[in-house]
Write a protein that holds these residues in place. Structure first.
Motif, PDB file in Angstrom:
ATOM      1  N   ALA A 172      46.226   5.449  58.397  1.00 33.01           N
ATOM      2  CA  ALA A 172      46.102   5.062  59.802  1.00 33.01           C
ATOM      3  C   ALA A 172      47.469   4.704  60.364  1.00 33.01           C
ATOM      4  O   ALA A 172      47.829   5.129  61.483  1.00 33.01           O
ATOM      5  N   HIS A 173      48.237   3.946  59.599  1.00 32.58           N
ATOM      6  CA  HIS A 173      49.591   3.569  60.042  1.00 32.58           C
ATOM      7  C   HIS A 173      50.463   4.812  60.222  1.00 32.58           C
ATOM      8  O   HIS A 173      51.199   4.931  61.219  1.00 32.58           O
ATOM      9  N   ALA A 174      50.399   5.758  59.267  1.00 32.70           N
ATOM     10  CA  ALA A 174      51.207   6.975  59.345  1.00 32.70           C
ATOM     11  C   ALA A 174      50.834   7.816  60.558  1.00 32.70           C
ATOM     12  O   ALA A 174      51.674   8.538  61.105  1.00 32.70           O
ATOM     13  N   LYS A 175      49.578   7.728  60.986  1.00 29.70           N
ATOM     14  CA  LYS A 175      49.112   8.482  62.148  1.00 29.70           C
ATOM     15  C   LYS A 175      49.313   7.725  63.455  1.00 29.70           C
ATOM     16  O   LYS A 175      48.933   8.207  64.528  1.00 29.70           O
ATOM     17  N   GLY A 176      49.874   6.511  63.378  1.00 34.39           N
ATOM     18  CA  GLY A 176      50.080   5.715  64.586  1.00 34.39           C
ATOM     19  C   GLY A 176      48.823   5.053  65.084  1.00 34.39           C
ATOM     20  O   GLY A 176      48.720   4.717  66.276  1.00 34.39           O
ATOM     21  N   LEU A 177      47.846   4.818  64.188  1.00 31.23           N
ATOM     22  CA  LEU A 177      46.582   4.187  64.560  1.00 31.23           C
ATOM     23  C   LEU A 177      46.540   2.755  64.031  1.00 31.23           C
ATOM     24  O   LEU A 177      47.297   2.393  63.124  1.00 31.23           O
ATOM     25  N   ASP A 178      45.660   1.956  64.588  1.00 33.37           N
ATOM     26  CA  ASP A 178      45.513   0.566  64.166  1.00 33.37           C
ATOM     27  C   ASP A 178      44.200   0.423  63.404  1.00 33.37           C
ATOM     28  O   ASP A 178      43.110   0.486  63.990  1.00 33.37           O
ATOM     29  N   ALA A 179      44.288   0.239  62.070  1.00 32.57           N
ATOM     30  CA  ALA A 179      43.088   0.132  61.233  1.00 32.57           C
ATOM     31  C   ALA A 179      42.251  -1.097  61.570  1.00 32.57           C
ATOM     32  O   ALA A 179      41.063  -1.140  61.237  1.00 32.57           O
ATOM     33  N   ASP A 180      42.850  -2.080  62.236  1.00 36.45           N
ATOM     34  CA  ASP A 180      42.103  -3.286  62.599  1.00 36.45           C
ATOM     35  C   ASP A 180      41.135  -3.039  63.755  1.00 36.45           C
ATOM     36  O   ASP A 180      40.120  -3.742  63.878  1.00 36.45           O
ATOM     37  N   TYR A 181      41.459  -2.068  64.578  1.00 41.71           N
ATOM     38  CA  TYR A 181      40.650  -1.819  65.772  1.00 41.71           C
ATOM     39  C   TYR A 181      40.361  -0.326  65.921  1.00 41.71           C
ATOM     40  O   TYR A 181      40.882   0.337  66.822  1.00 41.71           O
ATOM     41  N   PRO A 182      39.526   0.239  65.044  1.00 45.90           N
ATOM     42  CA  PRO A 182      39.179   1.660  65.151  1.00 45.90           C
ATOM     43  C   PRO A 182      38.513   1.958  66.498  1.00 45.90           C
ATOM     44  O   PRO A 182      37.720   1.153  66.995  1.00 45.90           O
ATOM     45  N   VAL A 183      38.843   3.097  67.051  1.00 43.14           N
ATOM     46  CA  VAL A 183      38.329   3.472  68.363  1.00 43.14           C
ATOM     47  C   VAL A 183      36.805   3.613  68.318  1.00 43.14           C
ATOM     48  O   VAL A 183      36.253   4.320  67.473  1.00 43.14           O
ATOM     49  N   GLY A 184      36.133   2.894  69.202  1.00 41.03           N
ATOM     50  CA  GLY A 184      34.687   3.030  69.343  1.00 41.03           C
ATOM     51  C   GLY A 184      33.853   2.356  68.284  1.00 41.03           C
ATOM     52  O   GLY A 184      32.631   2.479  68.274  1.00 41.03           O
ATOM     53  N   LEU A 185      34.497   1.615  67.354  1.00 33.23           N
ATOM     54  CA  LEU A 185      33.749   1.018  66.248  1.00 33.23           C
ATOM     55  C   LEU A 185      33.322  -0.397  66.577  1.00 33.23           C
ATOM     56  O   LEU A 185      34.124  -1.217  67.027  1.00 33.23           O
ATOM     57  N   SER A 186      32.046  -0.686  66.314  1.00 33.90           N
ATOM     58  CA  SER A 186      31.540  -2.052  66.386  1.00 33.90           C
ATOM     59  C   SER A 186      31.185  -2.499  64.987  1.00 33.90           C
ATOM     60  O   SER A 186      30.585  -1.760  64.217  1.00 33.90           O
ATOM     61  N   LYS A 187      31.571  -3.725  64.608  1.00 30.63           N
ATOM     62  CA  LYS A 187      31.256  -4.248  63.288  1.00 30.63           C
ATOM     63  C   LYS A 187      29.775  -4.594  63.143  1.00 30.63           C
ATOM     64  O   LYS A 187      29.291  -4.814  62.048  1.00 30.63           O
ATOM     65  N   VAL A 188      29.072  -4.664  64.244  1.00 27.61           N
ATOM     66  CA  VAL A 188      27.632  -4.929  64.203  1.00 27.61           C
ATOM     67  C   VAL A 188      26.928  -3.684  64.710  1.00 27.61           C
ATOM     68  O   VAL A 188      27.198  -3.208  65.802  1.00 27.61           O
ATOM     69  N   THR A 189      26.025  -3.129  63.910  1.00 30.82           N
ATOM     70  CA  THR A 189      25.293  -1.926  64.298  1.00 30.82           C
ATOM     71  C   THR A 189      24.146  -2.350  65.213  1.00 30.82           C
ATOM     72  O   THR A 189      23.185  -2.952  64.770  1.00 30.82           O
ATOM     73  N   ARG A 190      24.244  -2.054  66.485  1.00 30.13           N
ATOM     74  CA  ARG A 190      23.221  -2.430  67.465  1.00 30.13           C
ATOM     75  C   ARG A 190      22.243  -1.285  67.688  1.00 30.13           C
ATOM     76  O   ARG A 190      22.623  -0.121  67.748  1.00 30.13           O
TER      77      ARG A 190
END
Length: 339
Positions: A319-337
């Motif tokens: 994720a770091h090598a791709k310039g992404l932030d593993a802490d805040y994945p796009v569109g991801l919620s830690k709670v499945t609603r």
């Protein structure tokens, strides 16, 4: 006066959770009284089946639970359908079942509802969650903490809880020693794979849950279309997609499933794809471009607690090598609603 510290950088929270795993195992072992009570109740119930439910990483852990219960106490266990009970209201007899519901937050609505209905139908229900005060904890008969609890619960069901607890303590030490070298090793692999948009992750037996977890982390943190496959599934169609731009991550542990994984890796090489080998038998995979071995645990059933770490660290580094932030994945919620 101590120096002021700023907010954590991209991926630091993700990495911090991985680094905390050795200590989390030790905290788990402090719950001996709770585990003894739960496993005693499970043995007295003598269930016909153990039903495991969850989503995402919790569902990957449930895959592992099927093997933990099958190999330790010799009980039939399955990843159950939440939809059958919650949405279709199937008239299932759960009175001879133990239900284990997994949710990191403890707030996944359909998992909570499944437990409520299963308990109402006579099942003994156990929540495994980090949310001790969560809705899931309130719904279940008993609550345990952290997903690594599955190995200990299965060991307790087999009246081998002390043996498994000692193994977990040793695994904690092994993780502490292995983390720093693995962090350094995955960096070079991640840089080489910064172009990757698709991968297979291969595991078999107790490591298929590991493959599912690694693939999930690659998908949600790195925008890689990663698909988990058993070593045998690879030969039934998916191998046709492989080429030099389609790498394959393999998880090789020294158990009865190893020959199937070695054969799958050979097929991957023949197809011209790059092989990454991980697990305690990583060096037995011939021709791997990269090897990320982990220590061999005191009992094979504990292998996934070690073998999952290279994949998790790789996901963070990629994720770091791709310039992404593993802490805040796009569109991801830690709670499945539910929707």
């Amino acid at each position: 006066m101590s120096a002021a510290t700023g907010p954590p950088g991209p991926g630091e929270l993700f990495l911090g959770e991985i680094r905390e795993q050795p200590e989390a195992l030790l905290r788990l072992l402090e719950q001996e009284a709770e585990f003894d009570a739960v496993t005693k109740a499970m043995r007295e119930r003598r269930p016909a089946v153990v039903r495991l439910v969850g989503h995402g990483s919790s569902d990957a852990a449930a895959s592992y639970g099927v093997y933990a219960f099958g190999l330790l106490p010799g009980w039939t266990a399955m990843r159950d359908s939440i939809s059958l009970t919650v949405y279709y209201d199937a008239k299932l007899d759960l009175s001879d079942s133990v239900v284990i519901a997994l949710s990191q937050s403890g707030e996944t609505p359909d998992v909570v509802e499944y437990v409520k209905r299963a308990r109402g139908k006579g099942a003994f229900t156990v929540a495994i969650t980090n949310g001790a005060e969560s809705s899931l904890a309130d719904a279940a008969d008993a609550t345990l903490n952290t997903l690594a609890a599955l190995a200990w619960v299965a060991g307790g069901a087999a009246e081998r809880g002390t043996e498994v607890a000692e193994g977990l303590r040793r695994v904690s030490d092994q993780l502490s020693e292995a983390l720093e070298p693995l962090e350094q090793a995955v960096s070079s692999v991640a840089i080489a794979f910064a172009y990757v948009g698709r991968m297979y992750v291969i595991g078999r037996g107790i490591e298929f849950g590991t493959a599912r977890e690694v693939a999930l982390k690659l998908t949600e943190t790195c925008k890689v279309a990663a698909e988990p496959l058993t070593a045998t599934d690879l030969a039934h169609g998916p191998i046709a997609a492989l080429d030099s731009m389609f790498p394959v991550w393999t998880i090789a542990s020294r158990d009865e499933s190893l020959p199937a994984v070695l054969e799958a890796a050979a097929r991957v090489r023949e197809a011209g794809a790059t092989v990454v080998a991980s697990g305690n038998a990583a060096h037995e995979i011939e021709g791997a471009a990269y090897a990320l071995p982990v220590p061999e645990p005191p009992h094979p059933i504990l292998s996934p607690l070690l073998s999952v770490v290279p994949g998790q660290l790789f996901a963070g580094a990629l994720a770091h090598a791709k310039g992404l932030d593993a802490d805040y994945p796009v569109g991801l919620s830690k709670v499945t609603r539910a929707r």
